[in-house]
Design a protein around this motif. Structure first.
Motif, PDB file in Angstrom:
ATOM      1  N   THR A 195       0.790  -1.294  -0.189  1.00 24.33           N
ATOM      2  CA  THR A 195       0.010   0.011  -0.219  1.00 24.33           C
ATOM      3  C   THR A 195       0.887   1.198  -0.024  1.00 24.33           C
ATOM      4  O   THR A 195       0.668   1.999  -0.467  1.00 24.33           O
ATOM      5  CB  THR A 195      -0.885   0.081   1.204  1.00 24.33           C
ATOM      6  N   GLY A 213      -0.879   3.545  -2.736  1.00 26.68           N
ATOM      7  CA  GLY A 213      -2.365   2.911  -2.761  1.00 26.68           C
ATOM      8  C   GLY A 213      -2.366   1.524  -3.105  1.00 26.68           C
ATOM      9  O   GLY A 213      -1.435   0.726  -3.200  1.00 26.68           O
ATOM     10  N   ALA A 248      -3.871  -0.550  -5.328  1.00 24.06           N
ATOM     11  CA  ALA A 248      -4.483  -1.128  -6.390  1.00 24.06           C
ATOM     12  C   ALA A 248      -3.709  -2.569  -6.530  1.00 24.06           C
ATOM     13  O   ALA A 248      -4.320  -3.434  -7.037  1.00 24.06           O
ATOM     14  CB  ALA A 248      -3.945  -0.309  -7.464  1.00 24.06           C
ATOM     15  N   GLU A 298      -9.169  -0.712  -4.522  1.00 22.90           N
ATOM     16  CA  GLU A 298      -9.576   0.571  -5.466  1.00 22.90           C
ATOM     17  C   GLU A 298      -9.925  -0.040  -7.000  1.00 22.90           C
ATOM     18  O   GLU A 298      -9.515   0.715  -7.993  1.00 22.90           O
ATOM     19  CB  GLU A 298      -8.474   1.508  -5.598  1.00 22.90           C
ATOM     20  N   VAL A 299      -9.811  -1.280  -7.112  1.00 26.47           N
ATOM     21  CA  VAL A 299     -10.179  -2.036  -8.420  1.00 26.47           C
ATOM     22  C   VAL A 299     -11.411  -2.825  -8.356  1.00 26.47           C
ATOM     23  O   VAL A 299     -11.611  -3.381  -7.366  1.00 26.47           O
ATOM     24  CB  VAL A 299      -9.070  -2.992  -8.818  1.00 26.47           C
ATOM     25  N   GLU A 315     -11.346   3.583 -14.982  1.00 24.14           N
ATOM     26  CA  GLU A 315     -11.058   4.186 -13.452  1.00 24.14           C
ATOM     27  C   GLU A 315     -10.020   3.084 -12.836  1.00 24.14           C
ATOM     28  O   GLU A 315      -9.014   3.676 -12.169  1.00 24.14           O
ATOM     29  CB  GLU A 315     -12.080   4.467 -12.743  1.00 24.14           C
ATOM     30  N   ASP A 316     -10.558   1.910 -13.056  1.00 19.86           N
ATOM     31  CA  ASP A 316      -9.592   1.089 -12.290  1.00 19.86           C
ATOM     32  C   ASP A 316      -7.920   0.914 -12.910  1.00 19.86           C
ATOM     33  O   ASP A 316      -7.160   1.087 -12.286  1.00 19.86           O
ATOM     34  CB  ASP A 316      -9.840  -0.512 -12.704  1.00 19.86           C
ATOM     35  N   ASN A 329      -6.098   4.001 -11.568  1.00 17.83           N
ATOM     36  CA  ASN A 329      -5.654   3.894 -10.264  1.00 17.83           C
ATOM     37  C   ASN A 329      -4.213   2.979 -10.342  1.00 17.83           C
ATOM     38  O   ASN A 329      -3.224   3.427  -9.526  1.00 17.83           O
ATOM     39  CB  ASN A 329      -6.565   2.957  -9.319  1.00 17.83           C
ATOM     40  N   ILE A 330      -4.314   1.816 -11.051  1.00 20.97           N
ATOM     41  CA  ILE A 330      -2.896   1.218 -11.373  1.00 20.97           C
ATOM     42  C   ILE A 330      -1.854   1.936 -11.855  1.00 20.97           C
ATOM     43  O   ILE A 330      -0.620   1.864 -11.516  1.00 20.97           O
ATOM     44  CB  ILE A 330      -3.309  -0.321 -12.100  1.00 20.97           C
ATOM     45  N   ARG A 355      -1.502   5.263 -11.562  1.00 22.97           N
ATOM     46  CA  ARG A 355      -0.947   6.164 -10.622  1.00 22.97           C
ATOM     47  C   ARG A 355       0.120   5.381  -9.634  1.00 22.97           C
ATOM     48  O   ARG A 355       0.933   6.035  -9.068  1.00 22.97           O
ATOM     49  CB  ARG A 355      -2.117   6.481  -9.780  1.00 22.97           C
ATOM     50  N   THR A 356      -0.302   4.127  -9.230  1.00 24.05           N
ATOM     51  CA  THR A 356       0.402   3.378  -8.502  1.00 24.05           C
ATOM     52  C   THR A 356       1.715   2.981  -8.953  1.00 24.05           C
ATOM     53  O   THR A 356       2.743   3.329  -8.412  1.00 24.05           O
ATOM     54  CB  THR A 356      -0.286   1.937  -8.059  1.00 24.05           C
ATOM     55  N   SER A 366       3.139   9.131 -15.391  1.00 26.81           N
ATOM     56  CA  SER A 366       1.648   8.594 -15.307  1.00 26.81           C
ATOM     57  C   SER A 366       1.021   8.113 -16.854  1.00 26.81           C
ATOM     58  O   SER A 366      -0.085   8.480 -17.032  1.00 26.81           O
ATOM     59  CB  SER A 366       1.041   9.627 -14.885  1.00 26.81           C
TER      60      SER A 366
END
Length: 354
Positions: free
Chosen positions: A85, A105, A107, A112-113, A224-225, A228-229, A231-232, A336
């Motif tokens: 995390t 995060g 993910a 968040e997925v 959106e999933d 999030n990935i 960004r991680t 990103s």
């Protein structure tokens, strides 16, 4: 060997200052303690040794990683990445160590997925789209969701096959559809799972961002999933770059890259490079450690020499705070994308994508 907050709670110390700037723990070092003082149900005079931490977000679990990897005994420069995390990064050798923590995060741990899950039975752990959709699940049972290694595989395969562009947007495909939360890619249709002998009555996960959504039978990944990935992975890559910049070296100077974390053994290296999670270096430089914190804790439990090595790593380590470092935000923006804004950093991926 645990993170700084865990150690505070174990010792009965107030951890609240870890959360607020300047993020100062009560202590990063603990004296030897008897088991009776902690209420452990073992010999009351047994010694309890806590691996020292370095900062609020670089705890004893990371020092244990360093001990398990052996990077602090090597002359060559190594990079250690603990994927969780929080993504903890350590750079250095037997003369010096730099460390930082990036808020990655959850993910890669299934959070968040929409159909994400931890790496347990039924989790899709490997995905290939080279010859149609192929996947495998942990325990070989029915697919319930997708875990971190499967998400890395899926994003890489979508990107390499042109279904996903470098900004993380899904392109027209027979498996791309408009879902309740925007565009989504269908990895597993319920009818296909049923045909393969799976029980599909409860394949959906309950982590979609609304209570109104009933369990889905199709296992999908949404844009959106994907965001999030991305960004991680961008956070982890940018954090590593900041440490390299601080030391005045680059990825090519690294002799070894250690990957630690609960799912470290299961990451497909080429797919992790394809999304820009890991640098595009000769694959033989990478070593997967798995749960290195646990391995380091065992070593420190069994050996006074290893406990001294952990203390030496604590003393040698300089912590770099990313939350106030503009370099991190600049590099995060560049990372990103899939795999990066500068594709020349990823020559093997550039060759495939053109």
């Amino acid at each position: 060997a645990g993170n700084t907050t865990m150690m505070h709670m174990l010792l009965g110390l107030d951890p609240k200052c870890i959360r607020y700037a300047p993020y100062t723990p009560v202590t990063n070092l603990s004296p030897r303690i008897n088991a009776s003082e902690l209420g452990l149900n073992v010999n009351p005079r047994a010694s309890v040794h806590l691996v020292p931490g370095r900062a609020s977000y670089v705890g004893g679990d990371v020092i244990a990683d360093v001990v398990a990897s052996g990077m602090a005994r090597n002359e060559g420069i190594s990079l250690l990445i603990d994927v969780g995390t929080n993504g903890e990064i350590v750079l250095g050798n037997n003369d010096w160590l730099l460390a930082c923590s990036a808020s990655a995060g959850p993910a890669f741990e299934g959070g968040e997925v929409c159909h994400g899950m931890r790496a347990g039975d039924g989790a899709i752990e490997k995905v290939s789209l080279k010859d149609g959709v192929q996947y495998s699940t942990i325990g070989k049972g029915r697919p319930k969701g997708i875990c971190g290694s499967g998400l890395i595989d899926l994003l890489a395969q979508l990107f390499l096959t042109g279904v996903l562009d470098k900004k993380g947007h899904l392109q027209p495909s027979e498996r791309v559809r408009e879902g309740e939360f925007g565009k989504e890619y269908v990895l597993v249709y319920s009818k296909d799972a049923e045909k393969d002998g799976y029980d599909v009555k409860a394949t959906g996960m309950s982590c979609c961002p609304t209570d109104k959504v009933e369990r889905r039978r199709d296992i999908t990944v949404t844009e959106e999933d994907i965001a999030n990935i991305v960004r991680t992975k961008a956070s982890l890559y940018a954090a590593a770059e900041v440490l390299l910049d601080t030391a005045g070296v680059d990825f090519n100077d690294l002799e070894r890259i250690y990957i630690a974390g609960g799912f470290g053994h299961h990451i497909d290296l080429d797919n992790a490079v394809a999304i820009g999670l890991l640098p595009d270096l000769p694959r033989e430089r990478f070593t997967f450690l798995g749960n290195a914190s646990l391995d380091g804790a065992k070593l420190c439990l069994l050996s006074k020499e290893k406990r001294e090595e952990a203390l030496a790593a604590h003393r040698a380590m300089t912590y770099v705070e990313l939350s106030t470092d503009q370099r991190f935000f600049d590099r995060f923006s560049s990372a990103s994308f899939l795999p990066h804004t500068d594709l020349s950093r990823f020559p093997t991926i550039q060759q495939v994508r053109g």
